[in-house]
Design an enzyme around this catalytic site. Sequence first.
Site, PDB file in Angstrom:
ATOM      1  N   GLY A 162       0.818  -1.224   0.000  1.00  0.00           N
ATOM      2  CA  GLY A 162       0.000   0.000   0.000  1.00  0.00           C
ATOM      3  C   GLY A 162       0.842   1.261   0.000  1.00  0.00           C
ATOM      4  O   GLY A 162       2.066   1.222   0.124  1.00  0.00           O
ATOM      5  N   ARG A 175       3.792   5.993   2.051  1.00  0.00           N
ATOM      6  CA  ARG A 175       4.238   7.385   2.194  1.00  0.00           C
ATOM      7  C   ARG A 175       3.764   8.254   1.041  1.00  0.00           C
ATOM      8  O   ARG A 175       4.180   9.404   0.920  1.00  0.00           O
ATOM      9  CB  ARG A 175       5.743   7.452   2.281  1.00  0.00           C
ATOM     10  CG  ARG A 175       6.443   6.819   1.100  1.00  0.00           C
ATOM     11  CD  ARG A 175       7.884   7.141   1.164  1.00  0.00           C
ATOM     12  NE  ARG A 175       8.664   6.301   0.290  1.00  0.00           N
ATOM     13  CZ  ARG A 175       9.952   6.474   0.082  1.00  0.00           C
ATOM     14  NH1 ARG A 175      10.563   7.459   0.688  1.00  0.00           N
ATOM     15  NH2 ARG A 175      10.614   5.678  -0.710  1.00  0.00           N
ATOM     16  N   ASP A 181       4.392  -4.518  -7.190  1.00  0.00           N
ATOM     17  CA  ASP A 181       3.760  -3.297  -6.675  1.00  0.00           C
ATOM     18  C   ASP A 181       4.355  -2.055  -7.337  1.00  0.00           C
ATOM     19  O   ASP A 181       3.874  -0.947  -7.105  1.00  0.00           O
ATOM     20  CB  ASP A 181       3.916  -3.201  -5.151  1.00  0.00           C
ATOM     21  CG  ASP A 181       5.367  -3.337  -4.708  1.00  0.00           C
ATOM     22  OD1 ASP A 181       5.983  -4.360  -5.051  1.00  0.00           O
ATOM     23  OD2 ASP A 181       5.885  -2.426  -4.043  1.00  0.00           O
TER      24      ASP A 181
END
Length: 543
Positions: free
Chosen positions: A114, A117, A286
Amino acid sequence: MKPSAPLPRHSDLFDASLFENSFVRDLPADPETNDTRRQVMSACYSKVEPTPVASPRLLAYSREMAEILGLSAEALGSQAMADILAGNALAEGMDPYAMCYGGHQFGHWAGQLGDGRAISLGEMVGDSGRWELQLKGAGPTPYSRGADGRAVLRSSVREFLCSEAMFHLGVPTTRALSLCLTGDRVVRDMFYDGRPEQELGAVVCRVAPSFLRFGSYEIFTFRRDVDTLKTLLDYTLRVHFPDIEGAESPTVHTYVEWFREVCRRTARMVAHWQRVGFVHGVMNTDNMSVLGLTIDYGPYGWLDNYDPDWTPNTTDAQGRRYRYGYQPHIAQWNLARLAEAVLPLVNDVKALEQGLADYTEFFAEATRRMMGDKLGFRELVEEDRALLEDLQEVLTGTETDMTIFYRRLAEIPVEAADAAEMSAEDLLAPMSAAYYEEQLDAEAGSKIVDWLRRYVLRAQEDGRSDGERRRQMHAANPKYVLRNYLAQLAIDRADEGDPSLISELLEVMRRPYDEQPEFEKYAEKRPDWARSRPGCSMLSCSS
Ligand code: AMP
Ligand code: MG
């Protein structure tokens, strides 16, 4: 947990009516809205605002991106804009969130990752298309795990400059609007040797139609949450792939076509990487965009000397999974993970396998065209195979600056030359800038000259003028790329308080295919001091 007071809102810098925020509007949200670290289930995102920093200051911005977003130089110069771009304020119409995704890291499923930052501010939709604004380094989110949600100036300069340099090179990429200093210090152990140091904190505002990644879909499949997977994929089709047949009410066929399109775009992106000598460095799933954009500039690097085995990422030094020559294969491996992710909606392994096979075709075709352009041939043909194979040997046998080699190859006179008559010196002279003199002994020199003779003969077969050939080659072979040591020089100076080299490099990289004689020094090969300096030859993931 961060203070609950919402950020101040400005209404005069952005046109609030342009914010459509479809991601937040159409997709399921995490019911919690704080930044406690947690597993977020059955949701595509969590609502979270940036955490304010000490003193936002704009260091640099991209003129082109500002224009696309309709932001004037005056607006960008204002403190209110710096406040928005560093996360201390929001514009009216923004609806910030952090995306939930997972991913395969270095070949292994890593679970939930996810936006740890990065915080998306909102999506603007106007005449120039759909643009999502995202702050990287904007503070903690539910996905920050053990980390601080921040970014250092070093990695932010690299992301800012490289996003725009890649765009100007014609490589599909996410963009960067701005680079801000935060006025806060961030602690990083750059060498992972237990000696953390304080570095300057920074925030990049990056921009793309969407930051959806392969891992955005994988996470729901791994959690057996097919409902959310379907919701997300249907959204993706409707909003980002409206040209695919059935995008409005997708069927199995639509999903298969979508997968094939992602394969096509990924092949195109990686072919461009190979063309310009870009090594991403951390091609985890990702970090792979479903829009086929280069995303997440971390420990990336540019080939100085041509070396298919080179990886810039110190964390990757052992296995070299993400080395230059392996990028096309890894991209396909990642696509196979994406295929597995959408399998519950497709239930047809063969159809998805066909997409993966098509990737090989797409990539081969893109490469064929690209190499033809790089060498300045009307068309690359089957008979050129040996010439290409031997080129690999020439490039790896002697330390060769890839960028300079291709650029200079265009200077070899072909039109009027009798290749057999050309002296070794005449053939080598235009190429000398690509080599280190002390390495060019007689044996190396004669191999290169042999190949150059064959090249001249082959180019002559096309029967074109040198000017025509040069134009084709110069459009495929940049003179200027963001050499690792150049970015590092800009970082060193910015760390000392002088950001001018960031702007200067941005200026050079706006026209990478032009000669720009005033910037000649930025086209030179890596100086000796940069061969072993961290940041110039090897990059740490710490950012
Ligand atoms: P990357 O290797 O940069 O693609 O990051 C992998 C994951 O680590 C992503 O989920 C990032 O959001 C997260 N991450 C990296 N750096 C930080 C940080 N300083 N704070 C919070 N999360 C981070
Ligand atoms: Mg990432």
